[in-house]
Design a protein around this motif. Structure first.
Motif, PDB file in Angstrom:
ATOM      1  N   PHE A 118      89.933 -32.029  93.396  1.00  0.00           N
ATOM      2  CA  PHE A 118      89.787 -33.061  94.418  1.00  0.00           C
ATOM      3  C   PHE A 118      88.381 -33.048  95.022  1.00  0.00           C
ATOM      4  O   PHE A 118      87.850 -34.098  95.361  1.00  0.00           O
ATOM      5  CB  PHE A 118      90.821 -32.867  95.532  1.00  0.00           C
ATOM      6  CG  PHE A 118      92.115 -33.574  95.294  1.00  0.00           C
ATOM      7  CD1 PHE A 118      92.788 -33.462  94.078  1.00  0.00           C
ATOM      8  CD2 PHE A 118      92.696 -34.350  96.285  1.00  0.00           C
ATOM      9  CE1 PHE A 118      93.987 -34.111  93.855  1.00  0.00           C
ATOM     10  CE2 PHE A 118      93.898 -35.009  96.083  1.00  0.00           C
ATOM     11  CZ  PHE A 118      94.550 -34.894  94.857  1.00  0.00           C
TER      12      PHE A 118
ATOM     13  N   SER B 245      94.430 -29.661  93.286  1.00  0.00           N
ATOM     14  CA  SER B 245      95.818 -29.933  93.657  1.00  0.00           C
ATOM     15  C   SER B 245      96.757 -29.652  92.494  1.00  0.00           C
ATOM     16  O   SER B 245      96.574 -30.185  91.388  1.00  0.00           O
ATOM     17  CB  SER B 245      95.978 -31.396  94.099  1.00  0.00           C
ATOM     18  OG  SER B 245      97.342 -31.706  94.271  1.00  0.00           O
TER      19      SER B 245
ATOM     20  N   LYS C 244      94.301 -29.431 103.403  1.00  0.00           N
ATOM     21  CA  LYS C 244      94.878 -30.725 103.063  1.00  0.00           C
ATOM     22  C   LYS C 244      93.766 -31.741 102.856  1.00  0.00           C
ATOM     23  O   LYS C 244      92.880 -31.907 103.688  1.00  0.00           O
ATOM     24  CB  LYS C 244      95.814 -31.199 104.178  1.00  0.00           C
ATOM     25  CG  LYS C 244      96.782 -32.295 103.753  1.00  0.00           C
ATOM     26  CD  LYS C 244      97.837 -32.545 104.811  1.00  0.00           C
ATOM     27  CE  LYS C 244      98.861 -33.574 104.331  1.00  0.00           C
ATOM     28  NZ  LYS C 244      99.896 -33.840 105.354  1.00  0.00           N
TER      29      LYS C 244
ATOM     30  N   ASP D 235      99.662 -30.743  92.463  1.00  0.00           N
ATOM     31  CA  ASP D 235     100.503 -31.936  92.317  1.00  0.00           C
ATOM     32  C   ASP D 235     100.066 -32.797  91.144  1.00  0.00           C
ATOM     33  O   ASP D 235     100.823 -33.672  90.701  1.00  0.00           O
ATOM     34  CB  ASP D 235     100.460 -32.772  93.603  1.00  0.00           C
ATOM     35  CG  ASP D 235     101.129 -32.074  94.771  1.00  0.00           C
ATOM     36  OD1 ASP D 235     102.278 -31.628  94.606  1.00  0.00           O
ATOM     37  OD2 ASP D 235     100.503 -31.955  95.834  1.00  0.00           O
TER      38      ASP D 235
ATOM     39  N   GLU E 113      96.818 -36.710 101.445  1.00  0.00           N
ATOM     40  CA  GLU E 113      98.229 -36.334 101.574  1.00  0.00           C
ATOM     41  C   GLU E 113      98.565 -35.045 100.823  1.00  0.00           C
ATOM     42  O   GLU E 113      99.726 -34.608 100.836  1.00  0.00           O
ATOM     43  CB  GLU E 113      99.116 -37.469 101.038  1.00  0.00           C
ATOM     44  CG  GLU E 113      98.927 -38.806 101.748  1.00  0.00           C
ATOM     45  CD  GLU E 113      99.759 -39.905 101.124  1.00  0.00           C
ATOM     46  OE1 GLU E 113     100.484 -39.615 100.152  1.00  0.00           O
ATOM     47  OE2 GLU E 113      99.674 -41.049 101.600  1.00  0.00           O
ATOM     48  N   TYR E 114      97.583 -34.441 100.173  1.00  0.00           N
ATOM     49  CA  TYR E 114      97.885 -33.355  99.254  1.00  0.00           C
ATOM     50  C   TYR E 114      97.307 -32.023  99.718  1.00  0.00           C
ATOM     51  O   TYR E 114      96.184 -31.947 100.232  1.00  0.00           O
ATOM     52  CB  TYR E 114      97.351 -33.687  97.857  1.00  0.00           C
ATOM     53  CG  TYR E 114      97.973 -34.945  97.292  1.00  0.00           C
ATOM     54  CD1 TYR E 114      99.218 -34.912  96.681  1.00  0.00           C
ATOM     55  CD2 TYR E 114      97.316 -36.172  97.406  1.00  0.00           C
ATOM     56  CE1 TYR E 114      99.798 -36.068  96.177  1.00  0.00           C
ATOM     57  CE2 TYR E 114      97.893 -37.335  96.909  1.00  0.00           C
ATOM     58  CZ  TYR E 114      99.136 -37.277  96.295  1.00  0.00           C
ATOM     59  OH  TYR E 114      99.707 -38.425  95.817  1.00  0.00           O
TER      60      TYR E 114
ATOM     61  N   CYS F  47      95.579 -28.720  98.838  1.00  0.00           N
ATOM     62  CA  CYS F  47      94.676 -28.277  97.772  1.00  0.00           C
ATOM     63  C   CYS F  47      94.366 -26.789  97.934  1.00  0.00           C
ATOM     64  O   CYS F  47      94.269 -26.275  99.053  1.00  0.00           O
ATOM     65  CB  CYS F  47      93.383 -29.081  97.810  1.00  0.00           C
ATOM     66  SG  CYS F  47      93.595 -30.819  97.369  1.00  0.00           S
TER      67      CYS F  47
ATOM     68  N   GLU G 160      93.926 -22.616 101.379  1.00  0.00           N
ATOM     69  CA  GLU G 160      94.273 -23.999 101.078  1.00  0.00           C
ATOM     70  C   GLU G 160      93.918 -24.902 102.246  1.00  0.00           C
ATOM     71  O   GLU G 160      93.748 -24.457 103.385  1.00  0.00           O
ATOM     72  CB  GLU G 160      95.763 -24.126 100.736  1.00  0.00           C
ATOM     73  CG  GLU G 160      96.723 -23.708 101.825  1.00  0.00           C
ATOM     74  CD  GLU G 160      98.176 -23.782 101.386  1.00  0.00           C
ATOM     75  OE1 GLU G 160      98.455 -23.512 100.192  1.00  0.00           O
ATOM     76  OE2 GLU G 160      99.024 -24.120 102.218  1.00  0.00           O
TER      77      GLU G 160
END
Length: 262
Positions: free
Chosen positions: A175, A155, A132, A157, A135-136, A138, A130
């Motif tokens: 993303f 993501s 970032k 989210d 702000e997320y 991934c 993973e």
């Protein structure tokens, strides 16, 4: 213990249901950086694309194409033609995950055609890695498609199981996705809930079979003078020859398509 596990499972399902409903309609802007020529790796071009998702159906195309298409349809002044932004991408991809169908739309010159096909199947391999992005957090996945190997970052989210171009099917919104040669690299720029969902005029495209569609595309490639058949600009025979030579030279140089195989 079993009761606690059941409560946790119910809460997870409720959260997932809320997230899915919360992102039924969403607009995602991607920036594409791509190498247009196999001979010149330094010629890297950039264009923005819009992915509009609405209840399992998505529309993906160039923002410049959307702007230019709107100007073409609504303009009453020939001078507005000069306001049309340049784009190499005059195609639109509609993915319908509800019926597993994809509709491919293409505009060349003044002609518009489309064909319907089954959605491509992606064999994603989820990787335990993973990073970032913004702000997320991934997660990583890999796949291959149309002659290229791809790395994707998605993501959890955003439970929107979609992405740029023909890509879809990961557990969250893509993303970033790029091929391992870094010829094509899509990067997410912005996510928003659409206030006024832009309408894509599907009815202006004539439906063809997939075979007839590609026969039509090849016809234009071999006969670029057809691009000017309904143009207000009238060229002499000599000028038309020069236009054709220049077009064929450009086509020879721009020889690095995103899909290397059918």
């Amino acid at each position: 213990m079993k009761k606690n596990n059941l409560i946790i499972a119910i809460l997870l399902l409720l959260n997932l249901s809320y997230a899915q409903n919360n992102f039924q309609k969403i607009d995602v802007i991607y920036e594409l950086n791509y190498k247009i020529s196999k001979q010149d790796s330094t010629d890297i071009r950039t264009e923005d694309f819009l992915l509009s998702v609405d209840n399992g159906v998505s529309i993906f195309n160039s923002i410049n194409f959307r702007i230019g298409d709107s100007i073409t349809k609504n303009s009453k002044n020939l001078a507005d033609i000069y306001k049309i932004p340049k784009t190499k991408f005059t195609n639109t991809i509609e993915k319908n995950r509800n019926n597993s169908l994809m509709t491919y739309y293409q505009k060349v010159g003044t002609d518009r055609f489309k064909y319907i096909d089954t959605l491509p199947t992606f064999e994603w391999k989820l990787i335990n890695d993973e990073k970032k992005i913004g702000e997320y957090i991934c997660k990583k996945a890999i796949t291959n498609f149309a002659g290229r190997n791809y790395v994707a970052w998605y993501s959890l989210d955003f439970p929107v199981f979609d992405g740029p171009f023909k890509f879809y099917g990961l557990p969250g919104l893509i993303f970033q996705i790029y091929d391992t040669s870094n010829d094509y690299n899509f990067n997410l720029k912005n996510i928003k809930t659409p206030i006024n969902q832009s309408v894509f005029d599907k009815n202006s495209y004539k439906k063809l079979t997939k075979d007839d569609f590609f026969r039509w595309v090849n016809k234009y490639k071999n006969n670029p003078e057809l691009l000017l058949k309904n143009s207000p600009i009238q060229l002499s025979e000599e000028d038309m020859k020069r236009v054709k030579i220049k077009y064929l030279e450009k086509s020879t140089y721009e020889n690095n398509p995103i899909e290397l195989t059918d």
